[in-house]
Write a protein that holds these residues in place. Structure first.
Motif, short mmCIF file in Angstrom:
data_model
loop_
_atom_site.label_atom_id
_atom_site.label_comp_id
_atom_site.label_asym_id
_atom_site.label_seq_id
_atom_site.Cartn_x
_atom_site.Cartn_y
_atom_site.Cartn_z
N TYR A 1 -10.58 20.86 -20.84
CA TYR A 1 -10.31 22.03 -20.11
C TYR A 1 -10.76 21.83 -18.65
N ALA A 2 -9.74 22.19 -17.56
CA ALA A 2 -10.32 22.47 -16.18
C ALA A 2 -10.02 23.83 -16.15
N LEU A 3 -11.11 24.59 -16.02
CA LEU A 3 -11.14 25.88 -15.90
C LEU A 3 -11.65 26.48 -14.55
N LEU A 4 -10.50 27.21 -13.81
CA LEU A 4 -11.16 27.90 -12.43
C LEU A 4 -11.63 29.30 -12.66
N ASP A 5 -12.85 29.54 -12.37
CA ASP A 5 -13.31 31.11 -12.39
C ASP A 5 -13.08 31.51 -11.01
N GLU A 6 -12.79 32.96 -10.70
CA GLU A 6 -12.47 33.43 -9.53
C GLU A 6 -11.56 32.25 -8.92
N ALA A 7 -10.33 32.37 -9.50
CA ALA A 7 -9.28 31.34 -9.11
C ALA A 7 -8.69 31.49 -7.82
N GLN A 8 -8.80 32.73 -7.20
CA GLN A 8 -8.53 33.10 -6.03
C GLN A 8 -8.90 32.19 -5.03
N TYR A 9 -10.05 31.51 -5.18
CA TYR A 9 -10.68 30.55 -4.18
C TYR A 9 -9.55 29.51 -3.68
N ILE A 10 -8.69 29.34 -4.64
CA ILE A 10 -7.60 28.27 -4.19
C ILE A 10 -6.18 28.89 -3.64
N LYS A 11 -6.19 30.12 -3.00
CA LYS A 11 -5.32 30.95 -2.91
C LYS A 11 -4.28 30.10 -1.79
N ASN A 12 -5.00 29.48 -1.11
CA ASN A 12 -4.24 28.61 0.12
C ASN A 12 -4.01 27.19 -0.48
N TRP A 13 -2.63 26.85 -0.90
CA TRP A 13 -2.40 25.60 -1.72
C TRP A 13 -2.67 24.56 -0.53
N ALA A 14 -2.89 24.73 0.56
CA ALA A 14 -2.76 23.56 1.49
C ALA A 14 -4.15 23.18 1.82
N THR A 15 -5.00 23.80 1.12
CA THR A 15 -6.65 23.61 1.37
C THR A 15 -7.11 22.34 0.51
N THR A 16 -8.12 21.75 1.00
CA THR A 16 -8.89 20.55 0.39
C THR A 16 -9.27 21.00 -1.07
N THR A 17 -9.83 22.67 -1.07
CA THR A 17 -10.09 22.87 -2.29
C THR A 17 -9.16 22.79 -3.66
N ALA A 18 -7.86 23.49 -2.88
CA ALA A 18 -6.93 23.51 -3.88
C ALA A 18 -6.00 22.27 -4.23
#
Length: 170
Positions: free
Chosen positions: A120-137
């Motif tokens: 599993y790749a599980l993202l908690d508080e997944a809104q942290y990747i709300k901007n699809w263009a960021t390095t995090t996303a």
């Protein structure tokens, strides 16, 4: 898992297990404090029982890293991939049932983490990747996993595109 699930949490777990068996991704989104963490841990525990050893990666904000370590009172082995000592513990990545890290560390270590295959790749508080263009996303999308899951109390914070970014990861 020793936690006693409430009825709505058992329903949530049953839904997550259905997604797992059907090889589908999903978002578990509900109000804060209703037990997304324990439902996800029930899922990871059941997956290990049924399918054997394979690491799962949980990515979360630094502020909730301790929540995951406190909640993990299961038969699953835990590795916190955070801090300066993580390079010394590299060999344990494949041997742990659950690896918990932060979004900041994911960005820094994506070259290494993307070489591994996770159950599993599980993202908690997944809104942290709300901007699809960021390095995090972009880093989250590079993870290799058999299953993907997002947890969030606020999947849409400002715009519908916030939700699209989470689905793009899934």
């Amino acid at each position: 898992l020793t936690a006693k699930l409430r009825e709505y949490q058992r329903s949530g777990f049953a839904w997550l297990w259905h997604l797992h068996e059907a090889q589908m991704t999903g978002i578990l989104a509900d109000d804060m404090g209703l037990g997304k963490t324990v439902q996800a841990l029930a899922l990871l525990t059941k997956a290990k029982e049924d399918e054997g050893d394979a690491p799962s990666l949980i990515v979360c904000p630094t502020a909730v890293l301790s929540v995951w370590t406190q909640e993990l009172k299961t038969g699953l082995s835990l590795m916190v991939w955070h801090g300066a000592e993580r390079a010394e513990n590299r060999r344990l990545l494949k041997k742990s049932d659950i690896i918990v890290t932060t979004y900041a560390i994911l960005r820094r270590d994506i070259d290494e983490l993307s070489k591994l295959r996770f159950r599993y790749a599980l993202l908690d508080e997944a809104q942290y990747i709300k901007n699809w263009a960021t390095t995090t996303a972009k880093s989250a999308k590079m993870l290799k996993a058999d299953h993907r899951l997002a947890l969030s109390g606020t999947p849409v914070e400002n715009h519908l595109v916030d939700l699209w970014a989470i689905f793009d990861f899934l």
